[in-house]
Scaffold this motif. Structure first.
Motif, PDB file in Angstrom:
ATOM      1  N   LEU A   1       4.700  -6.845  14.738  1.00 45.89           N
ATOM      2  CA  LEU A   1       4.531  -5.862  15.845  1.00 45.89           C
ATOM      3  C   LEU A   1       4.979  -4.444  15.491  1.00 45.89           C
ATOM      4  CD1 LEU A   1       6.525  -8.121  18.644  1.00 45.89           C
ATOM      5  CD2 LEU A   1       3.776  -7.514  18.386  1.00 45.89           C
ATOM      6  N   TYR A   2       5.748  -4.465  14.271  1.00 43.72           N
ATOM      7  CA  TYR A   2       6.148  -2.960  13.843  1.00 43.72           C
ATOM      8  C   TYR A   2       5.766  -2.824  12.208  1.00 43.72           C
ATOM      9  CZ  TYR A   2       8.797  -3.339  18.270  1.00 43.72           C
ATOM     10  OH  TYR A   2       8.942  -3.659  19.556  1.00 43.72           O
ATOM     11  N   LYS A   3       4.648  -3.336  12.305  1.00 47.07           N
ATOM     12  CA  LYS A   3       4.276  -3.360  10.549  1.00 47.07           C
ATOM     13  C   LYS A   3       4.089  -1.859  10.023  1.00 47.07           C
ATOM     14  CE  LYS A   3      -0.874  -4.085  11.767  1.00 47.07           C
ATOM     15  NZ  LYS A   3      -0.700  -4.427  13.427  1.00 47.07           N
ATOM     16  N   ARG A   4       3.480  -0.852  10.842  1.00 48.43           N
ATOM     17  CA  ARG A   4       3.087   0.429  10.585  1.00 48.43           C
ATOM     18  C   ARG A   4       4.510   0.607   9.783  1.00 48.43           C
ATOM     19  NH1 ARG A   4       3.678   5.682  12.828  1.00 48.43           N
ATOM     20  NH2 ARG A   4       2.029   7.035  11.740  1.00 48.43           N
ATOM     21  N   THR A   5       6.012   0.637  10.827  1.00 48.51           N
ATOM     22  CA  THR A   5       6.991   1.274  10.436  1.00 48.51           C
ATOM     23  C   THR A   5       7.340   0.686   9.266  1.00 48.51           C
ATOM     24  OG1 THR A   5       7.704   1.918  12.735  1.00 48.51           O
ATOM     25  CG2 THR A   5       9.396   1.562  10.985  1.00 48.51           C
ATOM     26  N   ILE A   6       7.338  -0.745   9.017  1.00 51.25           N
ATOM     27  CA  ILE A   6       7.691  -1.444   7.815  1.00 51.25           C
ATOM     28  C   ILE A   6       7.126  -1.087   6.580  1.00 51.25           C
ATOM     29  CG2 ILE A   6       7.925  -3.849   7.011  1.00 51.25           C
ATOM     30  CD1 ILE A   6       8.639  -4.697   9.739  1.00 51.25           C
ATOM     31  N   LEU A   7       5.907  -0.906   6.549  1.00 44.49           N
ATOM     32  CA  LEU A   7       5.066  -0.785   5.581  1.00 44.49           C
ATOM     33  C   LEU A   7       5.254   0.836   5.154  1.00 44.49           C
ATOM     34  CD1 LEU A   7       1.292  -1.999   6.640  1.00 44.49           C
ATOM     35  CD2 LEU A   7       2.790  -2.912   4.744  1.00 44.49           C
ATOM     36  N   ILE A   8       5.528   1.792   5.867  1.00 43.18           N
ATOM     37  CA  ILE A   8       5.846   2.909   5.370  1.00 43.18           C
ATOM     38  C   ILE A   8       7.336   2.993   4.604  1.00 43.18           C
ATOM     39  CG2 ILE A   8       6.910   5.145   6.257  1.00 43.18           C
ATOM     40  CD1 ILE A   8       4.466   5.016   8.548  1.00 43.18           C
ATOM     41  N   ALA A   9       8.051   2.143   5.195  1.00 45.12           N
ATOM     42  CA  ALA A   9       9.526   1.918   4.719  1.00 45.12           C
ATOM     43  C   ALA A   9       9.438   1.211   3.339  1.00 45.12           C
ATOM     44  CB  ALA A   9      10.513   1.046   5.423  1.00 45.12           C
ATOM     45  N   LEU A  10       8.252   0.195   3.099  1.00 44.96           N
ATOM     46  CA  LEU A  10       8.262  -0.327   1.930  1.00 44.96           C
ATOM     47  C   LEU A  10       7.494   0.631   0.902  1.00 44.96           C
ATOM     48  CD1 LEU A  10       7.244  -3.942   2.773  1.00 44.96           C
ATOM     49  CD2 LEU A  10       9.404  -3.139   2.221  1.00 44.96           C
ATOM     50  N   ALA A  11       6.635   1.453   1.109  1.00 46.85           N
ATOM     51  CA  ALA A  11       6.033   2.356   0.368  1.00 46.85           C
ATOM     52  C   ALA A  11       7.194   3.399  -0.106  1.00 46.85           C
ATOM     53  CB  ALA A  11       4.830   3.241   1.073  1.00 46.85           C
ATOM     54  N   MET A  12       7.961   3.689   0.885  1.00 45.56           N
ATOM     55  CA  MET A  12       9.185   4.771   0.352  1.00 45.56           C
ATOM     56  C   MET A  12      10.016   4.241  -0.539  1.00 45.56           C
ATOM     57  SD  MET A  12      10.144   6.555   4.003  1.00 45.56           S
ATOM     58  CE  MET A  12      10.969   8.080   3.363  1.00 45.56           C
ATOM     59  N   LEU A  13      10.309   2.837  -0.456  1.00 46.10           N
ATOM     60  CA  LEU A  13      11.018   1.965  -1.379  1.00 46.10           C
ATOM     61  C   LEU A  13      10.322   1.955  -2.451  1.00 46.10           C
ATOM     62  CD1 LEU A  13      13.491   0.014  -1.998  1.00 46.10           C
ATOM     63  CD2 LEU A  13      11.806  -1.731  -1.388  1.00 46.10           C
ATOM     64  N   THR A  14       9.074   1.847  -2.837  1.00 42.60           N
ATOM     65  CA  THR A  14       8.260   1.767  -3.948  1.00 42.60           C
ATOM     66  C   THR A  14       8.382   3.048  -4.764  1.00 42.60           C
ATOM     67  OG1 THR A  14       6.725   0.113  -3.169  1.00 42.60           O
ATOM     68  CG2 THR A  14       6.163   1.006  -5.011  1.00 42.60           C
ATOM     69  N   VAL A  15       8.314   4.023  -4.257  1.00 43.90           N
ATOM     70  CA  VAL A  15       8.495   5.539  -4.696  1.00 43.90           C
ATOM     71  C   VAL A  15       9.887   5.633  -5.194  1.00 43.90           C
ATOM     72  CG1 VAL A  15       8.544   7.799  -4.370  1.00 43.90           C
ATOM     73  CG2 VAL A  15       6.692   6.445  -3.224  1.00 43.90           C
ATOM     74  N   ALA A  16      11.023   5.167  -4.330  1.00 44.50           N
ATOM     75  CA  ALA A  16      12.461   5.148  -4.788  1.00 44.50           C
ATOM     76  C   ALA A  16      12.576   4.493  -6.218  1.00 44.50           C
ATOM     77  CB  ALA A  16      13.205   4.974  -3.631  1.00 44.50           C
ATOM     78  N   VAL A  17      12.267   3.164  -6.024  1.00 40.59           N
ATOM     79  CA  VAL A  17      12.399   2.333  -7.266  1.00 40.59           C
ATOM     80  C   VAL A  17      11.530   3.000  -8.512  1.00 40.59           C
ATOM     81  CG1 VAL A  17      11.732  -0.021  -8.262  1.00 40.59           C
ATOM     82  CG2 VAL A  17      12.448   0.111  -5.680  1.00 40.59           C
ATOM     83  N   ALA A  18      10.263   3.293  -8.252  1.00 39.64           N
ATOM     84  CA  ALA A  18       9.800   3.818  -9.405  1.00 39.64           C
ATOM     85  C   ALA A  18      10.513   4.962  -9.921  1.00 39.64           C
ATOM     86  CB  ALA A  18       8.172   4.475  -8.983  1.00 39.64           C
ATOM     87  N   ALA A  19      11.115   5.878  -9.239  1.00 40.85           N
ATOM     88  CA  ALA A  19      11.927   7.144  -9.651  1.00 40.85           C
ATOM     89  C   ALA A  19      13.000   6.617 -10.417  1.00 40.85           C
ATOM     90  CB  ALA A  19      12.169   8.035  -8.394  1.00 40.85           C
ATOM     91  N   GLU A  20      13.707   5.602  -9.753  1.00 36.91           N
ATOM     92  CA  GLU A  20      14.881   5.367 -10.545  1.00 36.91           C
ATOM     93  C   GLU A  20      14.705   4.645 -11.691  1.00 36.91           C
ATOM     94  OE1 GLU A  20      17.394   2.958  -7.860  1.00 36.91           O
ATOM     95  OE2 GLU A  20      17.524   4.189  -6.186  1.00 36.91           O
TER      96      GLU A  20
END
Length: 677
Positions: free
Chosen positions: A16-35
């Motif tokens: 029901l809130y997949k857009r918000t969750i997908l944006i969060a996961l995309a941000m997480l992926t960027v953060a992980v890649a940076a770290e």
């Protein structure tokens, strides 16, 4: 099967809130890649810049960028030589032995154990041995060779700090969005549960304490919220971290990366085994938690009785028993977690480092880099980072299991058969009610009503009398369709009541109970129940019709006077008058008074009787009464005994029959005479 169904439904709520969750996961992926660039940057700093000065140096003719002046000659690292540089004949290589650095004009043919005796460097690798003439560098000379590396090192550090700032920003965004999505999911779930409670049949509440149902709406949904906020967020984060780390390890060394991947099946196997043993304890914990909620709710409602009959100690012991069982199961689950979670990660970490040592054991470290210092550092760093998400996953298994059990309980409630609210308008019916050979059983075995037949025409008052358990309230329950009958038929204006939507059927009915229930709010809101179709004028008219305006107008805020839960600040008579006004404000075609005057004083009863003679005109009125004096004017009195109508008629006709009604009337009259005497 049930577990898969639960997981699927939780996933559907998340969608029901997949857009918000997908944006969060995309941000997480960027953060992980940076770290995760950290060890790569560290490897480059160590191998290319710190240990890089051990690579061969060549003599150049002119001073320039990244050149070093040594003994009157300019030298430049072979890897830094550009096309425009003029190369001379001189060469040298730096070698570290212990804490000292030496220079030799020869290139090391292989690397191994290094020792220096005087100005002779000896390198041994197995059976191979080589010697070189060396000269020790002083601190100033060594710093000169490091000077060209300072700027690249600072640049790499600045780049990594910038990546960490970016990672922190995206981690913040990820956490904010995931929690926002989780709160929205639980808000939707709680709304669904609460709305479904309004749709399930009354029979659902017969054997379920209110506290247990409240626990499902509050505690269980809160446990599910933790699933989305912490558990799934941790699993997503850890999975992406581990994926990134494995990708980095494969870039460094494929063979060792494959060895470390044994961690993944171990974690999956551990999750399966853990859930198998922890499931039982979590079910028991959630059940005891509901029992505790139910008992607290019951104790609060019955506090006057508990204190009046001095049952405080007994009630406390019952509560302590439940509390002790809850404590015992919690401890067993905590013991399971303590014995396994930390130990599992500790063992896996040590095994991984043993594999790392075994893999590198016996291999020499050459300047060319069979296994460079930077490579070793990167592997150790990534292995340390790998076990942080492993620890996070293992530590969340208990919360995951609790959330799964809570989900099963919530979905069990949502799966209860309910009836959708029908919003199609139903014209106000006349109120001609007929019971035709109606029999009914609550448990499907023992009939509480047996072949009940009667007619109640529009404008008539029908009274139901009889001893406790005779079936009076059951007739009203069937009329309201709180329960459906299997034998016989109930019609309203000739229409089978079972074919009418429950909500629309009840829209034209009103009821006043013996123990009126008032909601938190105001007197006005308790009459209208916040129904926008009922105006303030109608509310006041209803209150005036029952005579409630006499005490309301004496209150500080009059019709806007605050009412606490159950209306405990008002007298029983005042609460009952508001309850009467509520029924009248909805202008029902059928009005039910369920022993509505039982708790009212004589003066208030007379006032209500007068009001009722006015408001029941044109309405079909059913009265359940133990006080027979209140039903003298009823058009029809039905005398029930053990679920059957044994007598019927008006007051005078039944007295003339000198049957059960006559006996009850005489008994009540006798009591009154005895009281007066």
């Amino acid at each position: 099967m049930a577990e898969k169904k639960t997981g699927k439904r939780l996933f559907q709520y998340a969608l029901l809130y997949k857009r918000t969750i997908l944006i969060a996961l995309a941000m997480l992926t960027v953060a992980v890649a940076a770290e995760l660039t950290g060890p790569f940057i560290a490897k480059k700093m160590i191998d290319d810049h710190m240990m890089g000065i051990e690579t061969p140096w060549v003599e150049v003719e002119n001073q320039g960028e990244k050149t070093v002046l040594y003994n009157g000659q300019y030298f430049k690292r072979e890897s830094y030589v550009a096309d425009g540089d003029v190369i001379a004949d001189g060469k040298l290589q730096l070698v570290q032995v212990g804490r000292s650095f030496y220079e030799t004009r020869e290139s090391l043919s292989f690397d191994g154990e290094r020792t220096v005796t005087g100005d002779i460097l000896t390198v041994r690798q197995g059976a191979n041995e080589a010697t070189y003439l060396v000269e020790r560098l002083n601190q100033e000379q060594l710093f000169a060779f490091y000077q060209p590396e300072i700027k690249p090192i600072i640049s790499l550090l600045a780049f990594y700090v910038g990546l960490l700032v970016i990672a922190a920003f995206f981690q913040y965004g990820k956490s904010l969005l995931l929690q926002k999505a989780a709160n929205r999911i639980i808000q939707k779930m709680r709304t669904d549960v609460f709305e479904h409670i309004q749709r399930v049949p009354i029979s659902y509440f017969d054997n379920r304490p209110a506290g247990k149902i409240v626990a499902r709406v509050t505690n269980d949904t809160e446990a599910i919220r933790e699933l989305y906020v912490k558990v799934l967020a941790t699993f997503f984060t850890s999975t992406i971290y581990m994926t990134g780390i494995f990708i980095a390890l494969f870039f460094l060394d494929k063979k060792l990366a494959l060895m470390t991947m044994i961690v993944v099946p171990i974690i999956i196997l551990w999750m399966i085994l853990y859930r198998k043993y922890a499931s039982k304890y979590n079910h028991l914990i959630r059940t005891r938690n509901s029992d505790i909620n139910g008992m607290i709710n019951e104790s609060i409602q019955g506090m006057p009785i508990i204190r009046a009959f001095r049952r405080k100690e007994h009630t406390s012991k019952e509560f302590e028993t439940l509390n002790e069982e809850h404590f015992t199961y919690q401890n067993k689950l905590l013991s399971l977690n303590a014995l396994t979670s930390h130990n599992l990660v500790f063992v896996l970490r040590n095994v991984a480092f043993v594999v790392l040592i075994w893999y590198f054991a016996g291999q020499s470290m050459t300047a060319a880099g069979i296994v460079s210092i930077g490579m070793l550092y990167a592997f150790v760093d990534y292995l340390n980072r790998l076990f942080q998400p492993v620890t996070d996953i293992v530590n969340q298994l208990a919360q995951l299991e609790q959330a799964r059990v809570a989900s099963e309980r919530v979905f069990e409630l949502l799966d209860e058969k309910g009836e959708e609210v029908n919003v199609e308008p139903l014209p106000r019916y006349e109120g001609n009610v007929r019971f035709n050979q109606v029999s009914f059983s609550y448990d499907g075995e023992n009939d509480v009503l047996k072949n009940i037949s009667f007619d109640a025409r529009k404008g008539e008052t029908v009274a139901l009398v009889g001893h406790t358990g005779s079936g009076k309230s059951s007739i009203i329950n069937l009329l309201f369709r709180y329960y459906d009958i299997e034998r016989g038929q109930i019609t309203i204006d000739g229409i089978d009541a079972s074919t009418l939507p429950r909500q629309q059927l009840r829209k034209h009915m009103g009821i006043v109970l013996q123990d009126p229930f008032l909601f938190t709010g105001t007197i006005e809101s308790n009459v209208s129940l916040d129904n926008p179709e009922i105006s303030k004028r109608q509310i006041k008219a209803a209150l005036q019709a029952v005579g409630a305006n006499r005490f309301i107008e004496k209150l500080p805020n009059q019709y806007d006077e605050k009412v606490v839960e159950k209306g405990s600040t008002l007298s029983a008579g005042e609460r009952q008058l508001i309850s009467f006004a509520r029924a009248l404000a909805y202008d029902p075609a059928v009005l039910i008074l369920d022993e509505a005057t039982a708790n009212i004083d004589t003066e208030t009863e007379a006032m209500i009787q007068h009001a009722l003679n006015i408001v029941k005109e044109g309405r079909t009125t059913f009265i359940i009464a133990h006080r027979l004096s209140t039903i003298r004017n009823a058009d029809q009195i039905l005398v029930l005994d053990r679920g059957e109508i044994v007598e019927r008629g008006n007051h005078d006709e039944l007295l003339a029959q000198k049957g059960k009604y006559f006996q009850m009337y005489q008994l009540q009259q006798g009591k009154k005479i005895a009281e007066v005497v």
